[in-house]
Design an enzyme around this catalytic site. Structure first.
Site, PDB file in Angstrom:
ATOM      1  N   LYS A 112      -9.255  -2.248 -10.577  1.00 17.54           N
ATOM      2  CA  LYS A 112      -8.155  -1.297 -10.980  1.00 17.54           C
ATOM      3  C   LYS A 112      -8.860  -0.249 -11.736  1.00 17.54           C
ATOM      4  O   LYS A 112      -9.580  -0.089 -12.251  1.00 17.54           O
ATOM      5  CB  LYS A 112      -7.290  -2.082 -11.895  1.00 17.54           C
ATOM      6  CG  LYS A 112      -6.196  -3.131 -11.229  1.00 17.54           C
ATOM      7  CD  LYS A 112      -5.201  -3.638 -12.238  1.00 17.54           C
ATOM      8  CE  LYS A 112      -4.419  -4.701 -11.206  1.00 17.54           C
ATOM      9  NZ  LYS A 112      -3.568  -4.054 -10.542  1.00 17.54           N
ATOM     10  N   ASP A 155      -7.924  -0.281  -6.836  1.00 19.42           N
ATOM     11  CA  ASP A 155      -6.233  -0.150  -6.938  1.00 19.42           C
ATOM     12  C   ASP A 155      -5.908   0.767  -7.930  1.00 19.42           C
ATOM     13  O   ASP A 155      -6.105   0.831  -9.290  1.00 19.42           O
ATOM     14  CB  ASP A 155      -5.647  -1.341  -7.308  1.00 19.42           C
ATOM     15  CG  ASP A 155      -4.177  -1.311  -7.295  1.00 19.42           C
ATOM     16  OD1 ASP A 155      -3.539  -0.508  -7.167  1.00 19.42           O
ATOM     17  OD2 ASP A 155      -3.636  -2.471  -7.624  1.00 19.42           O
ATOM     18  N   GLU A 208      -5.606   1.499  -2.885  1.00 15.66           N
ATOM     19  CA  GLU A 208      -4.324   0.989  -3.088  1.00 15.66           C
ATOM     20  C   GLU A 208      -3.417   1.950  -3.815  1.00 15.66           C
ATOM     21  O   GLU A 208      -4.078   2.419  -4.936  1.00 15.66           O
ATOM     22  CB  GLU A 208      -4.007  -0.544  -3.810  1.00 15.66           C
ATOM     23  CG  GLU A 208      -4.548  -1.670  -2.855  1.00 15.66           C
ATOM     24  CD  GLU A 208      -4.355  -2.927  -3.739  1.00 15.66           C
ATOM     25  OE1 GLU A 208      -3.218  -2.998  -4.379  1.00 15.66           O
ATOM     26  OE2 GLU A 208      -5.495  -3.924  -3.566  1.00 15.66           O
ATOM     27  N   ASP A 264       1.383  -0.255  -1.569  1.00 16.35           N
ATOM     28  CA  ASP A 264       1.708  -1.383  -2.237  1.00 16.35           C
ATOM     29  C   ASP A 264       3.113  -1.092  -2.980  1.00 16.35           C
ATOM     30  O   ASP A 264       4.076  -1.466  -2.448  1.00 16.35           O
ATOM     31  CB  ASP A 264       0.534  -1.540  -3.415  1.00 16.35           C
ATOM     32  CG  ASP A 264       0.883  -2.762  -4.230  1.00 16.35           C
ATOM     33  OD1 ASP A 264       1.840  -3.374  -4.245  1.00 16.35           O
ATOM     34  OD2 ASP A 264       0.126  -3.038  -4.985  1.00 16.35           O
ATOM     35  N   LYS A 300       3.486  -8.351  -1.346  1.00 12.65           N
ATOM     36  CA  LYS A 300       3.861  -9.270  -2.544  1.00 12.65           C
ATOM     37  C   LYS A 300       5.205 -10.125  -2.411  1.00 12.65           C
ATOM     38  O   LYS A 300       6.109  -9.193  -2.935  1.00 12.65           O
ATOM     39  CB  LYS A 300       3.665  -8.509  -3.851  1.00 12.65           C
ATOM     40  CG  LYS A 300       2.110  -8.011  -4.153  1.00 12.65           C
ATOM     41  CD  LYS A 300       2.085  -7.038  -5.236  1.00 12.65           C
ATOM     42  CE  LYS A 300       0.796  -6.581  -5.443  1.00 12.65           C
ATOM     43  NZ  LYS A 300       0.605  -5.671  -6.728  1.00 12.65           N
TER      44      LYS A 300
END
Length: 371
Positions: free
Chosen positions: A169, A199, A225, A250, A277
């Site tokens: 991240k 991400d 992402e 995402d 997700k």
């Protein structure tokens, strides 16, 4: 339509999850979150229990609303007492018809609780190799945001644990420091040895995103992402068209309901990847629509958990296993909490397994309330 599930009763049990560490994202730091386990029982057969999990993600889920628990309680009451069909698709259709799209995590919880009940209450959600045969699913090792030393510590740990795909991240600390961390990995491992994903969680400004993508591409990354915040369709389309680094949507998918709206978004942006997700996207039926559309357009995808406890993670892992996946999935979040539900889920050498010799733990609050 032949009903075989008679007089279904729904109940729910909240559980306050506590993180083992401060989990940083570009939207803030998480130390705890509340999840809700949904129970489905058949009339005159209360020994068989179907479990699902509604786990709205703070500041991201469209059903992260102040009266979430009140709404969940209403659905449990309103939808109890009905006879339901045996066929999987009919069950999923019923949930979508009964629960509005603005409650995606509740949809997912009811879907999986009913499917678990359909299979006899043994935490089986589908016929799949993950549950039935113990076939593992490759996963990425997740590196949470924090200061440079904390992130470096996580990187070394994941590499020592045998992961060959690392997801980091970015967007919370200085960009140059984040690049230095990526450079540290690349100084030790080539792209053939370690796959690197990043991400951004929408952290980049649309004006500077292209420049940052060019810099990041020098580290032989697999993908990035959500480089910019969702809702900027034209800007995201421009990035996807000219990017030197594959882009995965995402957050962009959240709140997009109906197959036509999904098709329009993918046609407009033309991403290289999408990330699914189920908790955030409305569950199994909705995620299947995204997969069908993406594959028809030559867009690749992978599945990711959204900080669910092990009830939800188990369902997502089994859902993933109904497809022929070879790319690492984002299913390594079960170890985040020190008070997660004990489960057969385990991680070894960058793969998640369902080991039936390991029993499921009790749902907190369930035994107390049932006595």
């Amino acid at each position: 339509m032949t009903a075989i599930l008679k007089g279904i009763t729904f109940k729910y049990f909240p559980h306050h999850l506590k993180f083992r560490f401060e989990a940083g994202t570009s939207r803030g730091v998480l130390t705890e979150k509340t999840t809700y386990f949904v129970l489905a029982l058949e009339q005159n057969n209360s020994e068989i229990k179907g479990w699902g999990e509604a786990a709205p993600l703070p500041s991201l889920s469209i059903d992260d609303v102040p009266d979430f628990e009140e709404q969940l309680a209403k659905f449990c009451t309103k939808l109890s007492g009905q006879d339901l069909p045996v066929h999987e698709n009919e069950l999923l259709d019923w949930v979508s018809a009964m629960i509005p799209a603005k409650f995606p995590s509740i949809r997912f919880a009811f879907e999986t609780a009913l499917l678990d009940l359909k299979y006899g209450g043994v935490k089986k959600i589908f016929d799949n190799a993950f549950y039935d045969k113990g076939s593992p699913i490759p996963i990425n090792g997740l590196i949470w945001m924090g200061d440079k030393d904390f992130m470096l510590e996580q990187i070394d740990k994941k590499l020592s644990e045998g992961y060959d795909c690392i997801k980091m991240k970015i967007g919370a600390i200085d960009f140059d420091q984040e690049c230095a961390l990526l450079g540290y990995i690349r100084s030790r491992y080539t792209a053939k040895e370690i796959v690197l994903r990043v991400d951004a969680n929408g952290a980049f400004n649309s004006d500077s995103a292209a420049e940052k993508l060019n810099i990041l591409s020098s580290f032989d990354l697999h993908s990035i992402e959500q480089p910019i915040k969702q809702g900027q369709v034209k800007e995201m389309a421009n990035l996807c068209e000219s990017t030197p680094l594959p882009i995965a949507l995402d957050e962009e998918l959240i709140g997009v309901d109906g197959i036509e709206a999904k098709r329009e978004l993918l046609i407009a942006i033309k991403p290289q990847f999408i990330i699914l997700k189920p908790t955030l996207l409305g569950g199994i039926r909705s995620s299947r629509e995204w997969i069908e559309l993406a594959e028809s357009m030559g867009i690749s995808w992978w599945m990711t958990s959204a900080l669910e406890a092990n009830i939800g993670l188990n369902a997502i892992s089994q859902f993933t296993s109904t497809y022929s996946v070879t790319m690492p999935q984002g299913l390594g979040t079960g170890q985040l909490y020190y008070n997660n539900i004990d489960s057969p889920l385990s991680i070894r050498n960058g793969q998640i397994y369902y080991e039936k010799t390991n029993p499921w733990g009790e749902i907190p609050g369930f035994e107390v309330k049932e006595k």
